[in-house]
Motif scaffolding. Structure first.
Motif, PDB file in Angstrom:
ATOM      1  N   LYS A  71      39.955  47.769  32.238  1.00  0.00           N
ATOM      2  CA  LYS A  71      39.606  48.932  32.118  1.00  0.00           C
ATOM      3  C   LYS A  71      39.115  49.397  30.753  1.00  0.00           C
ATOM      4  O   LYS A  71      38.436  50.488  30.250  1.00  0.00           O
ATOM      5  N   ARG A  72      40.063  49.074  29.388  1.00  0.00           N
ATOM      6  CA  ARG A  72      39.650  49.751  27.974  1.00  0.00           C
ATOM      7  C   ARG A  72      38.666  48.921  28.144  1.00  0.00           C
ATOM      8  O   ARG A  72      37.883  48.815  26.656  1.00  0.00           O
ATOM      9  N   ASN A  73      38.191  47.388  28.363  1.00  0.00           N
ATOM     10  CA  ASN A  73      35.928  47.798  28.571  1.00  0.00           C
ATOM     11  C   ASN A  73      35.137  47.827  28.962  1.00  0.00           C
ATOM     12  O   ASN A  73      34.043  47.908  29.940  1.00  0.00           O
ATOM     13  N   GLY A  74      36.007  49.615  29.503  1.00  0.00           N
ATOM     14  CA  GLY A  74      35.137  50.181  30.758  1.00  0.00           C
ATOM     15  C   GLY A  74      34.450  49.281  31.780  1.00  0.00           C
ATOM     16  O   GLY A  74      33.990  50.257  32.193  1.00  0.00           O
ATOM     17  N   MET A  75      35.166  48.933  32.393  1.00  0.00           N
ATOM     18  CA  MET A  75      35.113  48.540  33.989  1.00  0.00           C
ATOM     19  C   MET A  75      35.882  49.280  34.407  1.00  0.00           C
ATOM     20  O   MET A  75      36.881  49.929  34.161  1.00  0.00           O
ATOM     21  N   THR A  76      35.442  49.236  35.907  1.00  0.00           N
ATOM     22  CA  THR A  76      36.326  50.194  37.096  1.00  0.00           C
ATOM     23  C   THR A  76      36.174  49.147  38.054  1.00  0.00           C
ATOM     24  O   THR A  76      35.631  48.274  38.735  1.00  0.00           O
ATOM     25  N   VAL A  77      37.710  49.569  39.204  1.00  0.00           N
ATOM     26  CA  VAL A  77      37.539  48.373  39.902  1.00  0.00           C
ATOM     27  C   VAL A  77      36.171  48.825  41.311  1.00  0.00           C
ATOM     28  O   VAL A  77      36.054  50.055  40.997  1.00  0.00           O
ATOM     29  N   CYS A  78      35.376  47.568  42.040  1.00  0.00           N
ATOM     30  CA  CYS A  78      34.511  48.319  42.869  1.00  0.00           C
ATOM     31  C   CYS A  78      34.733  47.090  43.891  1.00  0.00           C
ATOM     32  O   CYS A  78      33.767  47.164  44.661  1.00  0.00           O
ATOM     33  N   GLY A  79      35.680  46.128  44.118  1.00  0.00           N
ATOM     34  CA  GLY A  79      35.491  45.494  45.213  1.00  0.00           C
ATOM     35  C   GLY A  79      37.569  44.837  45.108  1.00  0.00           C
ATOM     36  O   GLY A  79      38.090  45.476  44.298  1.00  0.00           O
ATOM     37  N   ARG A  80      37.125  43.731  46.305  1.00  0.00           N
ATOM     38  CA  ARG A  80      38.383  43.593  46.872  1.00  0.00           C
ATOM     39  C   ARG A  80      37.360  42.314  47.412  1.00  0.00           C
ATOM     40  O   ARG A  80      36.650  41.850  47.655  1.00  0.00           O
ATOM     41  N   ILE A  81      37.769  40.949  46.935  1.00  0.00           N
ATOM     42  CA  ILE A  81      38.199  39.428  47.637  1.00  0.00           C
ATOM     43  C   ILE A  81      39.281  38.852  47.531  1.00  0.00           C
ATOM     44  O   ILE A  81      40.295  38.904  46.650  1.00  0.00           O
ATOM     45  N   VAL A  82      39.117  37.328  47.952  1.00  0.00           N
ATOM     46  CA  VAL A  82      40.372  36.532  48.411  1.00  0.00           C
ATOM     47  C   VAL A  82      40.046  35.396  47.967  1.00  0.00           C
ATOM     48  O   VAL A  82      38.811  34.942  48.695  1.00  0.00           O
ATOM     49  N   LYS A  83      40.049  34.583  46.443  1.00  0.00           N
ATOM     50  CA  LYS A  83      40.466  33.666  46.440  1.00  0.00           C
ATOM     51  C   LYS A  83      40.699  32.539  47.074  1.00  0.00           C
ATOM     52  O   LYS A  83      42.205  32.702  46.858  1.00  0.00           O
ATOM     53  N   HIS A  84      39.993  31.142  47.342  1.00  0.00           N
ATOM     54  CA  HIS A  84      41.479  30.074  47.379  1.00  0.00           C
ATOM     55  C   HIS A  84      40.881  28.846  46.786  1.00  0.00           C
ATOM     56  O   HIS A  84      40.563  28.445  46.778  1.00  0.00           O
ATOM     57  N   TYR A  85      42.931  28.765  45.867  1.00  0.00           N
ATOM     58  CA  TYR A  85      42.934  28.464  45.263  1.00  0.00           C
ATOM     59  C   TYR A  85      44.499  27.270  45.083  1.00  0.00           C
ATOM     60  O   TYR A  85      45.158  28.467  45.443  1.00  0.00           O
ATOM     61  N   TYR A  86      44.491  26.534  44.880  1.00  0.00           N
ATOM     62  CA  TYR A  86      45.482  26.008  44.803  1.00  0.00           C
ATOM     63  C   TYR A  86      46.460  25.786  46.323  1.00  0.00           C
ATOM     64  O   TYR A  86      47.286  26.182  46.181  1.00  0.00           O
ATOM     65  N   ASN A  87      45.927  25.485  47.072  1.00  0.00           N
ATOM     66  CA  ASN A  87      46.037  25.656  48.931  1.00  0.00           C
ATOM     67  C   ASN A  87      46.890  27.327  48.926  1.00  0.00           C
ATOM     68  O   ASN A  87      47.288  27.671  49.437  1.00  0.00           O
ATOM     69  N   MET A  88      46.284  27.912  48.111  1.00  0.00           N
ATOM     70  CA  MET A  88      46.457  29.306  48.247  1.00  0.00           C
ATOM     71  C   MET A  88      45.395  30.758  48.961  1.00  0.00           C
ATOM     72  O   MET A  88      44.451  30.196  47.844  1.00  0.00           O
ATOM     73  N   ASP A  89      46.057  31.320  49.420  1.00  0.00           N
ATOM     74  CA  ASP A  89      44.699  32.221  49.450  1.00  0.00           C
ATOM     75  C   ASP A  89      44.795  33.956  48.067  1.00  0.00           C
ATOM     76  O   ASP A  89      46.695  34.164  48.215  1.00  0.00           O
ATOM     77  N   MET A  90      44.152  33.778  47.135  1.00  0.00           N
ATOM     78  CA  MET A  90      44.967  34.480  45.970  1.00  0.00           C
ATOM     79  C   MET A  90      44.145  36.210  45.787  1.00  0.00           C
ATOM     80  O   MET A  90      42.663  35.599  45.999  1.00  0.00           O
ATOM     81  N   PRO A  91      44.765  37.826  46.411  1.00  0.00           N
ATOM     82  CA  PRO A  91      43.861  38.352  46.058  1.00  0.00           C
ATOM     83  C   PRO A  91      43.299  39.409  44.844  1.00  0.00           C
ATOM     84  O   PRO A  91      44.264  38.628  44.246  1.00  0.00           O
ATOM     85  N   HIS A  92      42.614  39.248  44.424  1.00  0.00           N
ATOM     86  CA  HIS A  92      41.524  39.516  43.794  1.00  0.00           C
ATOM     87  C   HIS A  92      40.926  40.755  44.063  1.00  0.00           C
ATOM     88  O   HIS A  92      40.539  41.446  44.566  1.00  0.00           O
ATOM     89  N   LEU A  93      41.185  41.165  42.409  1.00  0.00           N
ATOM     90  CA  LEU A  93      40.311  43.057  42.784  1.00  0.00           C
ATOM     91  C   LEU A  93      39.299  42.922  41.671  1.00  0.00           C
ATOM     92  O   LEU A  93      39.003  41.803  40.922  1.00  0.00           O
ATOM     93  N   LEU A  94      37.921  42.719  42.218  1.00  0.00           N
ATOM     94  CA  LEU A  94      36.611  43.310  41.307  1.00  0.00           C
ATOM     95  C   LEU A  94      36.716  43.798  39.927  1.00  0.00           C
ATOM     96  O   LEU A  94      36.650  45.008  40.956  1.00  0.00           O
TER      97      LEU A  94
END
Length: 172
Positions: free
Chosen positions: A144-167
């Motif tokens: 946010k301090r870098n001038g970015m705003t949330v534009c979406g969501r994705i799920v990354k599969h890592y370390y045998n887990m589904d991990m929700p991420h904000l874009l």
């Protein structure tokens, strides 16, 4: 060591194999790596370093060592990587990880802003992203301090887990 960027307090340069010990202070700290759900082993840290060395050659950028100007000490890594955010969409991401002792001092924001500007000014990128775990509020605040705003969501599969991420995204 190839210097890439300089800010008021920091130098960002390509990492070398000699940075392994300092890199492990980041990647092997459970508190720092909570968004990854585990601290890295020596083998994982070696693979991480080697991947970035390959990125420098193939992409012309990667995660860079963040070094304090006044001490020459590597305190983190910040830079640009190509990331998948969906089927057939690769984006330039600003990513950052810092030693815990250097959190809450503005270094991540300072380095991230410099990397975003580098992407726009040097690489002529039209948009830049940060892909951040939904529970990583400190990194979200840096975005946010870098001038970015949330534009979406994705799920990354890592370390045998589904991990929700904000874009998070910023546009030139």
């Amino acid at each position: 060591m190839k210097k890439i960027l300089e800010t008021k307090r920091l130098v960002l340069r390509e990492m070398t194999k000699n940075d392994f010990t300092d890199l492990c202070k980041i990647l092997q700290d459970e508190d720092v790596m909570y968004a990854y759900e585990h601290a890295f082993s020596d083998e994982e840290a070696t693979a991480w370093l080697n991947k970035n060395l390959t990125r420098y050659e193939q992409d012309g950028f990667g995660l860079w060592a963040v070094v304090l100007k006044n001490t020459g000490k590597m305190i983190g890594q910040c830079g640009l990587t190509l990331q998948d955010i969906g089927e057939e969409k690769k984006v330039i991401e600003v990513g950052y990880l810092f030693q815990k002792a250097f959190w809450h001092k503005g270094y991540a924001t300072e380095a991230a802003i410099a990397c975003k500007n580098y992407a726009f000014q040097t690489l002529d990128a039209k948009e830049v992203y940060s892909i951040i775990r939904d529970n990583n509020h400190a990194s979200q605040n840096v975005a946010k301090r870098n001038g970015m705003t949330v534009c979406g969501r994705i799920v990354k599969h890592y370390y045998n887990m589904d991990m929700p991420h904000l874009l998070f995204k910023a546009e030139a």
